[in-house]
Design an enzyme around this catalytic site. Structure first.
Site, PDB file in Angstrom:
ATOM      1  N   ASP A 191       0.839  -1.190   0.000  1.00  0.00           N
ATOM      2  CA  ASP A 191       0.000   0.000   0.000  1.00  0.00           C
ATOM      3  C   ASP A 191       0.881   1.249   0.000  1.00  0.00           C
ATOM      4  O   ASP A 191       2.028   1.217   0.479  1.00  0.00           O
ATOM      5  CB  ASP A 191      -0.902   0.035   1.242  1.00  0.00           C
ATOM      6  CG  ASP A 191      -1.901  -1.101   1.279  1.00  0.00           C
ATOM      7  OD1 ASP A 191      -2.158  -1.696   0.204  1.00  0.00           O
ATOM      8  OD2 ASP A 191      -2.417  -1.402   2.366  1.00  0.00           O
ATOM      9  N   LYS A 192       0.334   2.347  -0.479  1.00  0.00           N
ATOM     10  CA  LYS A 192       1.090   3.599  -0.565  1.00  0.00           C
ATOM     11  C   LYS A 192       1.771   3.938   0.758  1.00  0.00           C
ATOM     12  O   LYS A 192       2.952   4.303   0.786  1.00  0.00           O
ATOM     13  CB  LYS A 192       0.155   4.736  -0.986  1.00  0.00           C
ATOM     14  CG  LYS A 192       0.825   6.106  -0.990  1.00  0.00           C
ATOM     15  CD  LYS A 192      -0.181   7.216  -1.235  1.00  0.00           C
ATOM     16  CE  LYS A 192       0.488   8.579  -1.110  1.00  0.00           C
ATOM     17  NZ  LYS A 192      -0.493   9.686  -1.212  1.00  0.00           N
TER      18      LYS A 192
END
Length: 333
Positions: free
Chosen positions: A146-147
């Protein structure tokens, strides 16, 4: 390797088209990559449109076109606008990186640049030739974080490595270890969560264990340290996570489902509380990754030490980190 022309013989009669092509192009291309070639219109059978599920007959001519060439990349312009990325290891087949929090893996709506892909292309411009068979530029990406999740990632540098690594992730032979700092004092020393994860039935940006279309998901948790509740906070726990599967947001969803979301998790964490003030992102870090080297076939473990926000939080809670501590965390049962 592309373009290419294949001819089916009697031994392939009535075989699915995608199975036949993937068998002939292995190990450079997997069946899922072949399916994307077909969907992108790069494959014809006897000059006509083809479907992945179509059966072929002896004597059929299968033509596979190359994807449209990507525009030439200017290394100087790439380097000038690309973020820096720490390289943990690199050889002719793989690149291992320590992805910082706040970096998206590849361009997506709302995140067109400043991605891991940009950083990789700036450092390794030859990766531009690693476009997917449908022409999409995700050079060597075989898994994602995830970012706002930091930590270790492996990237394929060749089509052979991409196929070999993708197979390892699919067959679940990759060993992944994460660190999470979660809300509340977790009572049990060890627990496993085996709850399918899928798209949230109402909120499309979220995943859920209550999805209408779930996929199996398994996460194993071990408590490494507990931090007692105070007047200012509800306590916290340092958790070692070993996911068996790799569903989108899996660890965050599983932790939230047992009432212990990651500190700082705006999507799954609920109301903010004292300890969350230490994190402006979810407190989740990919600590270690063990793979089989695609070419040399030996098992290798790569480690990304905890980032600054983890180090600060743990120091404040009298939990200093060194290499020996990290090794114990990785090997905790």
């Amino acid at each position: 390797m592309l373009p290419q022309t294949l001819t089916a013989d009697a031994g392939h009669d009535r075989m699915r088209l995608d199975v036949f092509i993937s068998m002939r192009l292995a190990p450079e291309y997997s069946r899922s990559q072949v399916a994307r070639m077909i969907k992108a219109g790069l494959v014809t059978v006897n000059g006509g449109i083809a479907r992945a599920a179509s059966g072929i007959r002896a004597g059929d001519r299968i033509d596979i076109a190359a994807p449209a060439a990507n525009a030439p990349l200017d290394p100087d312009s790439l380097r000038s606008g690309a973020p820096e990325i720490p390289i943990v290891f690199a050889d002719d087949e793989i690149i291992v990186v320590n992805k910082p929090p706040g970096m998206t893996v590849h361009p997506a709506p709302g995140h067109p640049d400043g991605t891991l892909v940009d950083a990789l292309l700036a450092r390794f411009p030859e990766l531009a030739t690693m476009a997917e068979p449908d022409g999409v530029l995700r050079p060597g990406i075989v898994h994602r974080l995830d970012k706002d999740t930091s930590g270790i990632m492996v990237v394929a540098r060749t089509p052979f490595a991409r196929t070999a690594l993708s197979r390892q992730f699919k067959e679940r032979t990759v060993r992944k270890i994460y660190l999470a700092i979660v809300k509340g004092v977790v009572a049990r020393d060890q627990l496993s969560v085996e709850r399918p994860v899928g798209r949230h039935p109402i909120e499309r940006k979220r995943m859920s264990v209550s999805s209408h279309v779930p996929r199996d998901a398994i996460s194993h948790f071990t408590v490494l340290r507990r931090f007692a509740a105070t007047k200012e906070s509800s306590g916290a726990s340092l958790i070692r996570v070993r996911p068996e599967t790799g569903r989108m947001h899996q660890i965050r969803v599983h932790l939230a489902s047992i009432g212990h979301p990651c500190l700082g998790d705006k999507l799954y964490g609920g109301a903010k509380h004292g300890d969350s003030d230490h994190f402006d992102r979810q407190a989740l870090h990919a600590l270690a990754l063990t793979i089989e080297h695609p070419r040399k076939r030996d098992r290798r473990q790569f480690v990304a030490p905890p980032p600054a926000d983890f180090v600060r939080f743990l120091a404040l809670h009298d939990c200093p980190i060194d290499d020996q501590v990290i090794a114990r965390w990785i090997d905790s049962s």
